[in-house]
Design a protein around this motif. Structure first.
Motif, short mmCIF file in Angstrom:
data_model
loop_
_atom_site.label_atom_id
_atom_site.label_comp_id
_atom_site.label_asym_id
_atom_site.label_seq_id
_atom_site.Cartn_x
_atom_site.Cartn_y
_atom_site.Cartn_z
N LYS A 83 0.71 -1.11 0.05
CA LYS A 83 -0.10 -0.09 0.10
C LYS A 83 0.74 1.25 0.10
CE LYS A 83 -3.82 -1.99 -0.05
NZ LYS A 83 -4.49 -2.21 -1.24
N THR A 84 1.92 1.21 0.50
CA THR A 84 2.81 2.48 0.60
C THR A 84 3.40 2.68 -0.79
OG1 THR A 84 5.16 1.00 1.11
CG2 THR A 84 3.90 2.18 2.60
N ILE A 85 3.46 1.92 -1.64
CA ILE A 85 3.63 2.11 -3.06
C ILE A 85 2.86 3.00 -3.84
CG2 ILE A 85 4.05 1.11 -5.64
CD1 ILE A 85 6.44 0.67 -3.58
N LEU A 86 1.39 3.01 -3.19
CA LEU A 86 0.30 3.71 -3.86
C LEU A 86 0.14 4.91 -3.09
CD1 LEU A 86 -2.00 0.92 -4.60
CD2 LEU A 86 -0.44 1.88 -6.16
N LYS A 87 0.92 5.31 -2.08
CA LYS A 87 0.65 6.55 -1.23
C LYS A 87 0.89 7.66 -2.12
CE LYS A 87 2.98 8.87 2.57
NZ LYS A 87 3.86 9.03 3.38
N GLY A 88 -0.12 8.67 -2.15
CA GLY A 88 -0.35 9.77 -2.51
C GLY A 88 -1.13 9.69 -3.96
N THR A 89 -1.52 8.43 -4.14
CA THR A 89 -2.29 8.36 -5.61
C THR A 89 -3.86 8.67 -5.11
OG1 THR A 89 -2.78 6.19 -5.10
CG2 THR A 89 -0.85 6.68 -6.58
N LYS A 90 -4.65 8.83 -6.06
CA LYS A 90 -6.03 9.13 -6.10
C LYS A 90 -7.02 8.23 -6.67
CE LYS A 90 -7.37 13.00 -8.09
NZ LYS A 90 -7.64 14.36 -8.71
N VAL A 91 -7.92 7.67 -6.10
CA VAL A 91 -8.96 6.64 -6.64
C VAL A 91 -10.29 7.68 -7.09
CG1 VAL A 91 -10.30 4.64 -6.64
CG2 VAL A 91 -8.16 4.72 -5.51
N VAL A 92 -10.29 7.50 -8.37
CA VAL A 92 -11.72 8.25 -8.86
C VAL A 92 -12.70 7.59 -9.06
CG1 VAL A 92 -12.45 9.86 -10.79
CG2 VAL A 92 -10.01 10.03 -9.98
N GLY A 93 -13.99 7.92 -8.69
CA GLY A 93 -15.09 7.13 -8.86
C GLY A 93 -15.91 6.88 -7.82
#
Length: 172
Positions: free
Chosen positions: A162-172
């Protein structure tokens, strides 16, 4: 600027001014660091385009005044980039104002169609990026991220921290 013969003047001016401007840019990159032409942010992208444009202007200068004005503009660009990088590094607010947030386009094998629509990424482009990343089955895809640079990262394998995806945004 150099001699009275037009042909010799054009050749000499183009060669000398381009060489001096290139040496100036190399010096500025050495002072500012390797990050000068990275693709990490939209600021970096604009910087690269602007430097190219100013370098072209510099090599086509018809007076010493315009030549030195272009050199000063180049130095100013590097200074602005340096200051903006320092500001982004020291302030989360500045970072959020100056930088787009990476968007997740695909998560755990499922395409996030609202994210594709919001980011204007075609499904065919997404599949092209999956093929480029040697994905053999979309079920193996942990995430596909549209990065702030416009690049698309494909994370595949059995797990994804999950730390790899830190700072990303999920739209929807």
């Amino acid at each position: 600027m150099f001699v009275s013969d037009t042909i010799v003047e054009v050749l000499l001016r183009g060669t000398v001014l381009t060489t001096l401007a290139m040496l100036w840019v190399v010096l500025l990159v050495r002072v500012n660091g390797l990050r000068s032409f990275s693709k990490m942010t939209n600021f970096d992208f604009v910087m690269t385009i602007a430097v190219g444009s100013l370098l072209a202007n510099t090599s086509q200068s018809t007076s010493w005044e315009s030549f030195f004005q272009s050199l000063i503009a180049l130095a100013s660009l590097f200074l602005v980039q340096y200051c903006s990088a320092r500001l982004r590094k020291s302030s989360d607010t500045a970072e959020s104002i100056m930088q787009n947030q990476p968007v997740i386009l695909m998560l755990d094998g499922e395409i996030l169609y609202p994210a594709l629509e919001k980011t204007r990424v075609a499904e065919s482009d997404l599949y092209a990026k999956l093929r480029e990343a040697n994905v053999l089955d979309e079920k193996d895809v942990r995430a596909v991220v549209l990065e702030t640079t416009g690049d698309i990262s494909v994370l595949h394998g059995s797990t994804c921290s999950k730390t790899i995806l830190k700072g990303t945004k999920v739209v929807g």
